[in-house]
Structures are given as C-alpha cells and as structure tokens.
Design a protein around this motif. Structure first.
Motif, PDB file in Angstrom:
ATOM      1  N   GLN A  55       0.832  -1.205   0.000  1.00 37.87           N
ATOM      2  CA  GLN A  55       0.000   0.000   0.000  1.00 37.87           C
ATOM      3  C   GLN A  55       0.874   1.266   0.000  1.00 37.87           C
ATOM      4  OE1 GLN A  55      -2.907  -0.157   3.127  1.00 37.87           O
ATOM      5  NE2 GLN A  55      -4.353   1.146   2.048  1.00 37.87           N
ATOM      6  N   GLU A  56       1.922   1.256   0.822  1.00 36.27           N
ATOM      7  CA  GLU A  56       2.842   2.396   0.898  1.00 36.27           C
ATOM      8  C   GLU A  56       3.558   2.578  -0.445  1.00 36.27           C
ATOM      9  OE1 GLU A  56       4.898   5.555   2.895  1.00 36.27           O
ATOM     10  OE2 GLU A  56       3.106   4.409   3.406  1.00 36.27           O
ATOM     11  N   PHE A  57       3.949   1.479  -1.054  1.00 37.47           N
ATOM     12  CA  PHE A  57       4.632   1.494  -2.347  1.00 37.47           C
ATOM     13  C   PHE A  57       3.736   2.134  -3.415  1.00 37.47           C
ATOM     14  CE2 PHE A  57       5.388  -0.808  -6.408  1.00 37.47           C
ATOM     15  CZ  PHE A  57       6.700  -0.416  -6.643  1.00 37.47           C
ATOM     16  N   ARG A  58       2.449   1.728  -3.412  1.00 34.40           N
ATOM     17  CA  ARG A  58       1.521   2.278  -4.405  1.00 34.40           C
ATOM     18  C   ARG A  58       1.216   3.750  -4.140  1.00 34.40           C
ATOM     19  NH1 ARG A  58      -2.772  -2.806  -4.462  1.00 34.40           N
ATOM     20  NH2 ARG A  58      -1.759  -4.035  -6.098  1.00 34.40           N
ATOM     21  N   LYS A  59       1.026   4.075  -2.861  1.00 26.87           N
ATOM     22  CA  LYS A  59       0.647   5.448  -2.491  1.00 26.87           C
ATOM     23  C   LYS A  59       1.734   6.455  -2.842  1.00 26.87           C
ATOM     24  CE  LYS A  59       0.045   6.477   1.913  1.00 26.87           C
ATOM     25  NZ  LYS A  59      -0.560   6.439   3.283  1.00 26.87           N
ATOM     26  N   THR A  60       3.005   6.041  -2.692  1.00 24.53           N
ATOM     27  CA  THR A  60       4.127   6.953  -2.940  1.00 24.53           C
ATOM     28  C   THR A  60       4.699   6.811  -4.354  1.00 24.53           C
ATOM     29  OG1 THR A  60       5.729   5.349  -2.083  1.00 24.53           O
ATOM     30  CG2 THR A  60       4.783   6.906  -0.495  1.00 24.53           C
ATOM     31  N   ASN A  61       4.020   5.956  -5.167  1.00 29.65           N
ATOM     32  CA  ASN A  61       4.503   5.712  -6.530  1.00 29.65           C
ATOM     33  C   ASN A  61       5.936   5.170  -6.529  1.00 29.65           C
ATOM     34  OD1 ASN A  61       3.751   5.630  -9.226  1.00 29.65           O
ATOM     35  ND2 ASN A  61       4.702   7.596  -9.673  1.00 29.65           N
ATOM     36  N   LYS A  91       8.243   5.748  -4.307  1.00 27.44           N
ATOM     37  CA  LYS A  91       9.226   6.621  -3.648  1.00 27.44           C
ATOM     38  C   LYS A  91       9.134   6.450  -2.130  1.00 27.44           C
ATOM     39  CE  LYS A  91       9.283  10.080  -7.335  1.00 27.44           C
ATOM     40  NZ  LYS A  91       8.396   9.394  -8.275  1.00 27.44           N
ATOM     41  N   CYS A  92       9.567   5.296  -1.645  1.00 34.49           N
ATOM     42  CA  CYS A  92       9.520   4.982  -0.217  1.00 34.49           C
ATOM     43  C   CYS A  92      10.675   4.023   0.094  1.00 34.49           C
ATOM     44  CB  CYS A  92       8.169   4.340   0.153  1.00 34.49           C
ATOM     45  SG  CYS A  92       7.867   2.768  -0.700  1.00 34.49           S
TER      46      CYS A  92
END
Length: 435
Positions: free
Chosen positions: A319-325, A327-328
């Motif tokens: 989810q974090e990967f998708r949300k930040t495109n 950039k995490c």
C-alpha cells in the motif's frame, strides 16, 4: 464477462459452480449442527443421518428461520448500513477498472468497527441485550441467512440486467454464470451505498468479530469463566479483524473488490460463509473449554500475533509502495520494481509499478502464508480431538492457493511480457523456493 470464470477449463468451471451452488447452503447447516449438537464429530452427524435416512435426517436438522433470527439479522444489517453511510471518513479512490472507471469510497471502516464492538459490549455490560441469544438461535440465523442471501443474489442478478451502476457490468450470455460470478463489478444503491463494501466488509468481516465475542460471552454464561483456549481464539480473531479494518482501503484494491463481480461467489460467500465457516473454531470451543498450560497458551498467542503482524506488514508495504509511486523505503532500502504498461478495454495505455522487494520479493503471494498460519494458530486451542474445527484452515489454504493462480493468470493476461519479467525476478508463487 469477468476473467474469474475463464481461468479454469469450461467443464471444471461449470461443474464447480453447480456443485458450490448446490452444496454450500446445506453444508453451512451441517457444520453448525455438528459443532453445536454433535460434539464436533463428523461421525456422530453421519450416524444420525444414516439412522434417520439422509433426507428425513437432514430435514430434522435444518432449523426454520425464526422471527427472532430475522430481527437479529435485520438489526445488525441496518446498524452496519447506517454506520457505513453516516460515519465520517476520508475519500479513497479505488484502482481504475477495466472500463476506465475509478470507484470512490468513504474510508470509515475502522470507525464502524470501533463503534460496533463498543456498542455490542455496552449492550451486554448494561444488560440491554444478552449475546447468548445469538448463539442460542445460531442455526435459525444461518438458515435465514442462507435463504435471505440467495434472494439478495437474485436481486443483484436482476439489477445487473435492469439498472447497472456503472459500465463495468455485462452478461456472459449464461444465466448460471451471471448469477454465480455476478453481473456488476461495482454495484451501488444510489450514489454512496456500495453493495460490495457492505457485504464483504461491513456485514461479513464485522459479523466475524461480533460472533467471536458472542462465543466468548456464551462460554462465560454457561461455565462462569472463559477457558484460555477461547481467550486465545477471541484475541487472535479480533486482532485479525482489527488488522483488516486498519487496512480496509487496501482491500478495496484486491481481487475481491477490483476484479471479482458481485454475485453468489463473493456476496453470498461474505453474507453466509464468513459468519458460519470462518467462525467455526470458536463455535466448537463454546462447548469444549480446553484449558491449555500457560506456556503453550502464551506460545500459541504470540505465534498467532506474529503471523497477523507479518500479514499486515505485507499489505502495508504494498500500500505504501503504491501510495508513494515507489518513492519509499522497503526494509530500509529503496524498493526494486518493474514498470509495467497495459491497455484498458477503452484502448488507453496505463502504467503500473510491480514491487519486487521486501515481503513481495520472497514470493508473489507470500502474504497468504502468514494468513493461513494465523488461522491455524487461532484454531490450535481446540486441540486435535476432531477434524472439523480445522475445516476453515483447509478451506482457506485451498481458496488462497486458487486465488494466487487466478491472480497470476489475470496479471499475465494484463501485463504480458512485463509479468514474465516479474516472474523471473520473483519465481515463487506462494511459498518461497518451493511453490
């Protein structure tokens, strides 16, 4: 038509559909009867049916839906529908659909879950409502759910033909396929009431937590105490459902919501199968209070909590990967990824990022492993005197391995050469280095 129906051969697909439509409703009643009235023993139930004749015996087992059962279902359903509409929540955009639509949700699941548990506890604490009533009428409730949910699925089928909510709908030309897999991807009543969010999350998952508490209350009322086996089951179940509602908006991006249409498979399953089969270990424990040694109890509890955390962290990473495109940081490092392009049914070219590090670098569906293990650990307090409490673990394993195959086939069709690159980079489907 939804790609779910076409993953397996036509013969396998139609045979399995007919079998599940015919066998699932009676199985729910047989499981309830065996857990509550036959000491959890499949042999006892088999002997009863043999003694009385299959049809007559089954007829005597099947409870008639009572007025109180309908009232309990109606009150619970109305309460959850009200919370879904009334509670505040952040605006959430789901993934773009095959027809190019972007579903909009109100993310208020955690609030609804918190209000539901506090309300249920309050009703019990202040003696306004006795949760034991739910357990005492459980067979009638399941019977009512079986019938009511079939009627609801007919409504969904007719709605899909007459008044679809979006362009992500359509018929396969086969009424059995349409009824089973569904006509609409995102059916809604009005603009704001999403039917799949209600059936899958607010009725199905919420009832799982409420019934886990109900079994706990019933054992306390019956024995004057709660065995540590029941406590472990209840704590782990509530931890898992809490994890689900923390991550609910992520669930809206999964196969259940974004790819499987609203029919018998998804909606009847969440309205009936989840409250019955998913809660069955606790149903068994009510009349089988096992007191585990302290060391064993703590070990099972900690192992279960660890699995639930890993399952949550897998979903959080993606989810974090998708949300930040992309950039995490994943495990303290920039994530490795594959940039994949695909074409929608409207002919538009879109881009997706496929995560290939962290938990998602171990296997393409690694998150299913801690989920299956968590289910095993909240069933393990029932020990191993009977097979039936472990039916859910076995069912879940088959379901998730089949889902992994369906998801892989769908992604292969969607992403083509990029999916081959992904599979080369992450060769294991579910179990790292084995499968």
């Amino acid at each position: 038509m939804g790609e779910t129906a076409m993953v397996h051969s036509a013969m396998v697909t139609y045979t399995s559909m007919i079998a599940l439509l015919a066998l699932c409703p009676p199985f729910v009643i047989l499981l309830w009867y065996t857990m509550v009235h036959a000491d959890g023993s499949v042999l006892h139930t088999f002997n009863y049916l043999k003694q009385h004749g299959l049809l007559n015996g089954f007829k005597s087992i099947w409870p008639t839906p009572s007025i109180i059962a309908w009232k309990i279902i109606a009150c619970f359903g109305a309460f959850e529908a009200f919370l879904q509409l009334a509670l505040p929540g952040k605006r959430f955009e789901g993934p773009i659909s095959p027809a190019g639509n972007v579903p909009i949700y109100k993310a208020n699941g955690l609030q609804a879950y918190t209000v539901t548990l506090i309300t249920y506890l309050g009703l019990w604490w202040f003696e306004i409502f006795d949760p034991s009533i739910v357990y005492d009428h459980l067979g009638e409730i399941y019977s009512a759910l079986v019938v009511g949910s079939l009627v609801f699925c007919i409504f969904l089928y007719l709605k899909g033909h007459v008044a679809p909510s979006s362009t992500d709908s359509g018929s396969s030309g086969n009424p059995i396929v349409d009824f089973y897999w569904g006509m609409e991807l995102y059916p809604r009543i009005g603009k704001d009431f999403d039917i799949k969010v209600f059936t899958n999350c607010r009725f199905g998952m919420m009832s799982w937590a409420v019934l886990a508490m109900t079994y706990c209350f019933k054992q306390y009322e019956h024995n004057g105490q709660v065995a540590n086996s029941m406590l472990i089951y209840t704590i782990l179940t509530l931890a898992y459902v809490t994890k689900f509602f923390l991550w609910e908006s992520g669930y809206w991006c999964t196969m259940d919501i974004a790819h499987d249409r609203a029919g018998f498979y998804i909606c009847w399953g969440c309205l009936v199968w989840v409250p019955s089969i998913y809660t069955s270990p606790g149903m068994y424990l009510v009349n089988h209070p096992v007191n585990l040694g302290t060391q064993l109890a703590i070990s099972i509890l900690l192992a279960g909590l660890l699995c639930i955390y890993i399952n949550y962290d897998c979903d959080r990473q993606r989810q974090e990967f998708r949300k930040t495109n992309g950039k995490c940081l994943i495990w303290g490092r920039p994530p490795s990824k594959i940039v994949a392009t695909y074409v929608t049914t409207k002919g538009e070219t879109k881009t997706s990022l496929l995560l290939t590090s962290g938990w998602w670098g171990l296997a393409r569906h690694f998150h299913y492993i801690p989920e299956i293990l968590a289910a095993f650990f909240w069933t393990a307090p029932a020990l191993f005197n009977h097979f039936l409490p472990y039916f859910y673990v076995i069912f879940l394993t088959i379901l998730l391995f089949d889902r992994a195959k369906r998801d892989d086939d769908r992604c292969s069709s969607k992403y083509g050469k990029y999916w081959k690159l992904y599979c080369n980079k992450v060769p294991s489907r579910v179990i790292p280095w084995l499968y």
